[in-house]
Design a protein around this motif. Structure first.
Motif, mmCIF file in Angstrom:
data_model
loop_
_atom_site.group_PDB
_atom_site.id
_atom_site.type_symbol
_atom_site.label_atom_id
_atom_site.label_comp_id
_atom_site.label_asym_id
_atom_site.label_seq_id
_atom_site.Cartn_x
_atom_site.Cartn_y
_atom_site.Cartn_z
ATOM 1 N N ASP A 115 0.853 -1.188 0.000
ATOM 2 C CA ASP A 115 0.000 0.000 0.000
ATOM 3 C C ASP A 115 0.884 1.231 0.000
ATOM 4 O OD1 ASP A 115 0.440 1.060 2.795
ATOM 5 O OD2 ASP A 115 -0.350 -0.932 3.296
ATOM 6 N N LEU A 116 0.269 2.403 -0.108
ATOM 7 C CA LEU A 116 1.045 3.612 -0.304
ATOM 8 C C LEU A 116 1.852 4.028 0.915
ATOM 9 C CD1 LEU A 116 -1.298 6.738 -0.234
ATOM 10 C CD2 LEU A 116 -2.023 4.483 0.526
ATOM 11 N N PHE A 117 1.582 3.422 2.080
ATOM 12 C CA PHE A 117 2.362 3.747 3.280
ATOM 13 C C PHE A 117 3.434 2.700 3.579
ATOM 14 C CE2 PHE A 117 -1.737 5.905 3.857
ATOM 15 C CZ PHE A 117 -1.300 7.204 4.055
ATOM 16 N N ALA A 118 3.477 1.627 2.796
ATOM 17 C CA ALA A 118 4.468 0.569 3.001
ATOM 18 C C ALA A 118 5.819 0.995 2.431
ATOM 19 C CB ALA A 118 3.991 -0.721 2.330
ATOM 20 N N ALA A 119 6.844 0.173 2.680
ATOM 21 C CA ALA A 119 8.156 0.431 2.086
ATOM 22 C C ALA A 119 7.995 0.524 0.574
ATOM 23 C CB ALA A 119 9.116 -0.692 2.453
ATOM 24 N N PRO A 120 8.710 1.457 -0.085
ATOM 25 C CA PRO A 120 8.509 1.683 -1.519
ATOM 26 C C PRO A 120 8.838 0.463 -2.376
ATOM 27 C CG PRO A 120 10.463 2.828 -0.723
ATOM 28 C CD PRO A 120 9.747 2.319 0.479
ATOM 29 N N SER A 121 8.389 0.508 -3.607
ATOM 30 C CA SER A 121 8.588 -0.590 -4.545
ATOM 31 C C SER A 121 10.038 -0.672 -5.005
ATOM 32 C CB SER A 121 7.670 -0.399 -5.759
ATOM 33 O OG SER A 121 6.321 -0.302 -5.361
ATOM 34 N N ASP A 122 10.495 -1.905 -5.284
ATOM 35 C CA ASP A 122 11.864 -2.151 -5.757
ATOM 36 C C ASP A 122 11.882 -2.199 -7.278
ATOM 37 O OD1 ASP A 122 13.147 -2.599 -3.177
ATOM 38 O OD2 ASP A 122 11.919 -4.400 -3.081
ATOM 39 N N LEU A 123 12.748 -1.383 -7.877
ATOM 40 C CA LEU A 123 12.873 -1.342 -9.329
ATOM 41 C C LEU A 123 14.338 -1.459 -9.736
ATOM 42 C CD1 LEU A 123 10.115 0.245 -8.677
ATOM 43 C CD2 LEU A 123 10.385 1.256 -10.925
ATOM 44 N N GLU A 124 14.568 -1.915 -10.955
ATOM 45 C CA GLU A 124 15.907 -1.970 -11.531
ATOM 46 C C GLU A 124 15.867 -1.432 -12.946
ATOM 47 O OE1 GLU A 124 17.766 -5.778 -11.720
ATOM 48 O OE2 GLU A 124 17.629 -6.158 -9.560
ATOM 49 N N VAL A 125 16.976 -0.849 -13.335
ATOM 50 C CA VAL A 125 17.193 -0.467 -14.730
ATOM 51 C C VAL A 125 18.461 -1.167 -15.183
ATOM 52 C CG1 VAL A 125 18.004 1.430 -16.194
ATOM 53 C CG2 VAL A 125 15.981 1.733 -14.786
ATOM 54 N N THR A 132 23.675 -1.883 -14.220
ATOM 55 C CA THR A 132 22.445 -2.181 -13.493
ATOM 56 C C THR A 132 22.285 -1.164 -12.377
ATOM 57 O OG1 THR A 132 22.580 -4.564 -13.932
ATOM 58 C CG2 THR A 132 21.202 -3.871 -12.085
ATOM 59 N N LEU A 133 21.131 -0.506 -12.355
ATOM 60 C CA LEU A 133 20.819 0.480 -11.320
ATOM 61 C C LEU A 133 19.603 -0.005 -10.536
ATOM 62 C CD1 LEU A 133 21.216 3.661 -13.538
ATOM 63 C CD2 LEU A 133 22.647 3.125 -11.565
ATOM 64 N N ARG A 134 19.712 -0.016 -9.232
ATOM 65 C CA ARG A 134 18.607 -0.446 -8.373
ATOM 66 C C ARG A 134 18.131 0.755 -7.565
ATOM 67 N NH1 ARG A 134 22.434 -4.867 -8.059
ATOM 68 N NH2 ARG A 134 21.535 -6.672 -9.162
ATOM 69 N N PHE A 135 16.810 0.921 -7.497
ATOM 70 C CA PHE A 135 16.275 2.105 -6.819
ATOM 71 C C PHE A 135 14.884 1.814 -6.294
ATOM 72 C CE2 PHE A 135 15.046 2.224 -11.213
ATOM 73 C CZ PHE A 135 13.837 2.867 -11.287
ATOM 74 N N TYR A 136 14.270 2.822 -5.682
ATOM 75 C CA TYR A 136 12.978 2.661 -5.013
ATOM 76 C C TYR A 136 12.004 3.729 -5.495
ATOM 77 C CZ TYR A 136 16.012 -0.129 -2.090
ATOM 78 O OH TYR A 136 16.932 -1.054 -1.655
ATOM 79 N N ALA A 137 10.740 3.329 -5.592
ATOM 80 C CA ALA A 137 9.697 4.257 -6.053
ATOM 81 C C ALA A 137 8.432 4.077 -5.227
ATOM 82 C CB ALA A 137 9.388 4.013 -7.530
ATOM 83 N N GLY A 138 7.840 5.194 -4.831
ATOM 84 C CA GLY A 138 6.551 5.163 -4.164
ATOM 85 C C GLY A 138 5.454 5.283 -5.212
ATOM 86 N N PHE A 139 4.752 4.190 -5.491
ATOM 87 C CA PHE A 139 3.716 4.210 -6.535
ATOM 88 C C PHE A 139 2.548 5.093 -6.072
ATOM 89 C CE2 PHE A 139 4.638 0.045 -9.062
ATOM 90 C CZ PHE A 139 5.925 0.498 -9.301
ATOM 91 N N PRO A 140 2.157 6.064 -6.894
ATOM 92 C CA PRO A 140 1.192 7.090 -6.459
ATOM 93 C C PRO A 140 -0.230 6.568 -6.274
ATOM 94 C CG PRO A 140 2.509 7.841 -8.334
ATOM 95 C CD PRO A 140 2.701 6.361 -8.230
ATOM 96 N N ALA A 141 -0.908 7.165 -5.318
ATOM 97 C CA ALA A 141 -2.309 6.834 -5.072
ATOM 98 C C ALA A 141 -2.991 8.002 -4.386
ATOM 99 C CB ALA A 141 -2.421 5.589 -4.203
ATOM 100 N N ALA A 142 -4.307 8.079 -4.571
ATOM 101 C CA ALA A 142 -5.141 9.019 -3.822
ATOM 102 C C ALA A 142 -5.928 8.160 -2.838
ATOM 103 C CB ALA A 142 -6.083 9.765 -4.745
ATOM 104 N N GLY A 143 -5.571 8.275 -1.551
ATOM 105 C CA GLY A 143 -6.110 7.311 -0.600
ATOM 106 C C GLY A 143 -5.544 5.953 -0.950
ATOM 107 N N ARG A 144 -6.389 5.017 -1.334
ATOM 108 C CA ARG A 144 -5.928 3.693 -1.765
ATOM 109 C C ARG A 144 -6.333 3.427 -3.213
ATOM 110 N NH1 ARG A 144 -3.651 1.344 2.464
ATOM 111 N NH2 ARG A 144 -4.246 2.053 4.558
#
Length: 568
Positions: free
Chosen positions: A44-54, A129-141
């Protein structure tokens, strides 16, 4: 692999649905110049951010293959790329709207040390390889697909282009980074060739900005080596460089309070790592096996043979295999010395201020009052020369209040208003050298035959995995058991602690089986890392983008301080 158009269609199809719909985006997508991998989507939007790689193939990144093929220059390039990538993400983080952690973009933020980090990895051909974090956007849930579209299709491609591809960099910038890395590697090889413990360049800036900032102090006095200890070297790119040679043997750093003794020692303890240009310590290098030793009241000690320093304790405890959950200052320091020896340390670093006095020295008056038969501790001052002459282990010691070490020292440096002066000959006129070792027949060979760890109950799996948590440079948790690393002072970055925790999980699945010593475990880990890099941790799930490689000395220190292990 799917295309970026597939990702766009999927993203638009889940717009304004419930937040769990984001889970469907997990996978790999071809963006042309690079591939985007959505590894893990937050719950959910308050959890640890999503894991992404490029990942960028070498044919698109165009980094010089020769530099990527050598470890030292490859790590320097990784560090350079990551700093720009992290700064680029920081500039666009939060631009996408939403609540909670919506729109956050972040990657590892390196400090002053140049470390091998999982957040940016170059292969030997130049792929990135680049590893980073993203908070996926939401309004409420509710999913805000349009905002995530901005993040992944507008902001991210530009940040990747400017950081991961060589064409976006000035050639002079890349050249300077590689030249510094090669000069630092050359300096380290010179330590070995010239039998030095360390080298401190003239002009180095040693004081730091503050207790919470490792940046150089503005207007600090540049270091100038004493004439007696100055050497001149030739580096491949920097050219001629001069500075203070700290030769093998026993070196004392003395002086009044606040004159720079501990500042010099701190620079030496972190000299086991390379530093970025502008740090002031770029050309301060220390024997890569050097270990800082200090008292650690309350630490656990598991089977160390501390009999070189401590014997015939009143409670009849066996000091050839010493166990305690609550070590004193002296027993903790004795254990740390022995553990460093076991792991191959050739240099010990000590500051009198953080040492146990009764472990370090015993003056003549005390010896007259308390007889030798009633004193279980043989002080370090009576063993330091023996360690060097029989085991080749040098000592660099800051001493501010006791002259008992003078008779053992090969070199004595006095710090006076941050300027070092060699006062060896001055001291020799007062104190003869060397002092005869009291027990020349004593063996200094470390004994590890009773130090075989295996995982305890803290390593029990729950739902198919062992829980762990990094506590920054303070240590980490495995299950509910804490490994306290607050006083392991050469642990320079919190991401090294994260790597140590994951290394414990890796060892628990194989090597840590109650049949291998601490040194053998540390050596096996180092050899595996050389072959596989951070990929060695894939057994425990996706490779985290929050790891930095520690030294094997810090791994051995962590094993010895882990209360969740069983020893025999």
């Amino acid at each position: 692999m799917k295309t970026k158009d597939d990702l766009l269609r999927m993203l638009r199809s889940i717009d304004h649905r419930g937040y769990p719909a984001y889970k469907s985006l997990a996978g790999s997508y071809d963006f042309g110049t690079y591939a985007l991998h959505i590894i893990h989507v937050q719950g959910d939007l308050f959890a640890a951010p999503s894991d992404l790689e490029v990942s960028v193939k070498a044919a698109n990144s165009h980094w010089p293959a020769e530099a990527c093929g050598r470890y030292e220059t490859r790590v320097a390039l990784q560090d350079m790329i990551l700093r720009r990538f992290s700064a680029g993400l920081n500039q666009v983080s939060g631009k996408a709207g939403g609540s909670g952690k919506s729109g956050n973009l972040s990657a590892s933020r390196p400090g002053q040390e140049i470390l091998d980090r999982s957040a940016c990895q170059l292969d030997k051909e130049g792929g990135v390889t680049l590893r980073f974090y993203a908070g996926f956007p939401a309004a409420g849930r509710t999913v805000l697909a349009g905002e995530l579209e901005k993040m992944l299709f507008d902001y991210l491609p530009e940040v990747v282009r400017k950081s991961a591809c060589a064409a976006a960099w000035k050639k002079e910038t890349v050249r300077d980074v590689l030249n510094l890395a090669e000069d630092q590697a050359c300096l380290r090889s010179e330590l070995e060739r010239l039998s030095l413990c360390a080298f401190v360049a003239d002009g180095a800036i040693l004081p730091r900005e503050s207790g919470i900032s490792q940046r150089p102090l503005k207007d600090a006095l540049p270091f100038r080596s004493p004439d007696e200890d100055r050497i001149t070297l030739q580096l491949p790119h920097h050219g001629t460089i001069s500075g203070m040679a700290v030769r093998r043997g026993i070196t004392l750093i003395i002086g009044g309070g606040y004159h720079g003794k501990s500042t010099l020692l701190k620079a030496l303890e972190l000299g086991v790592y390379n530093h970025i240009a502008g740090d002031g310590r770029e050309y301060v290098v220390t024997d890569e096996t050097a270990v800082k030793i200090r008292a650690e009241d309350g630490r656990c000690v598991s089977g160390d043979d501390i009999s070189l320093f401590i014997n015939h304790l009143p409670n009849h405890k066996d000091t050839t295999a010493f166990f305690t959950d609550n070590a004193s200052g002296s027993t903790s320091q004795a254990a740390s010395v022995v553990e460093a020896m076991e792991c191959g340390a050739r240099t010990l670093l000590m500051d009198e201020d953080t040492c146990a006095t009764n472990f370090m020295v015993r003056d003549e008056l005390m010896q007259r009052i308390v007889s030798e038969s009633d004193e279980p501790i043989t002080p370090f001052s009576d063993r330091m020369r023996l360690l060097y002459e029989k085991a080749g282990i040098s000592t660099i010691l800051v001493a501010g209040s006791s002259g008992a070490f003078f008779s053992q020292a090969d070199t004595i440096i006095q710090m006076n208003q941050y300027e070092p002066k060699d006062v060896t000959e001055k001291v020799r006129a007062i104190v003869p050298f060397p002092k005869q070792e009291k027990s020349p027949s004593v063996s200094v060979s470390p004994k590890e035959d009773r130090r075989y760890p295996r995982p305890g109950s803290d390593f029990r799996e729950e739902r198919g995995r062992v829980k762990h948590k990094s506590l920054g440079t303070d240590g980490f948790l495995i299950g509910h058991g804490e490994t306290d690393l607050r006083l392991v002072e050469q642990l320079a970055d919190k991401e090294q602690s994260e790597c140590l925790a994951r290394t414990f999980l890796w060892m628990a699945k194989g090597g840590m089986n109650g049949r291998r010593t601490v040194a053998a475990l540390a050596d096996e880990w180092e050899q595996t890392f050389r072959r596989e890099g951070f990929g060695m941790y894939r057994e425990n799930g996706p490779v985290s983008g929050s790891m930095a490689k520690p030294r094997k000395q810090e791994l051995a220190a962590a094993i010895s301080r882990c209360r969740g292990l069983i020893w025999r």
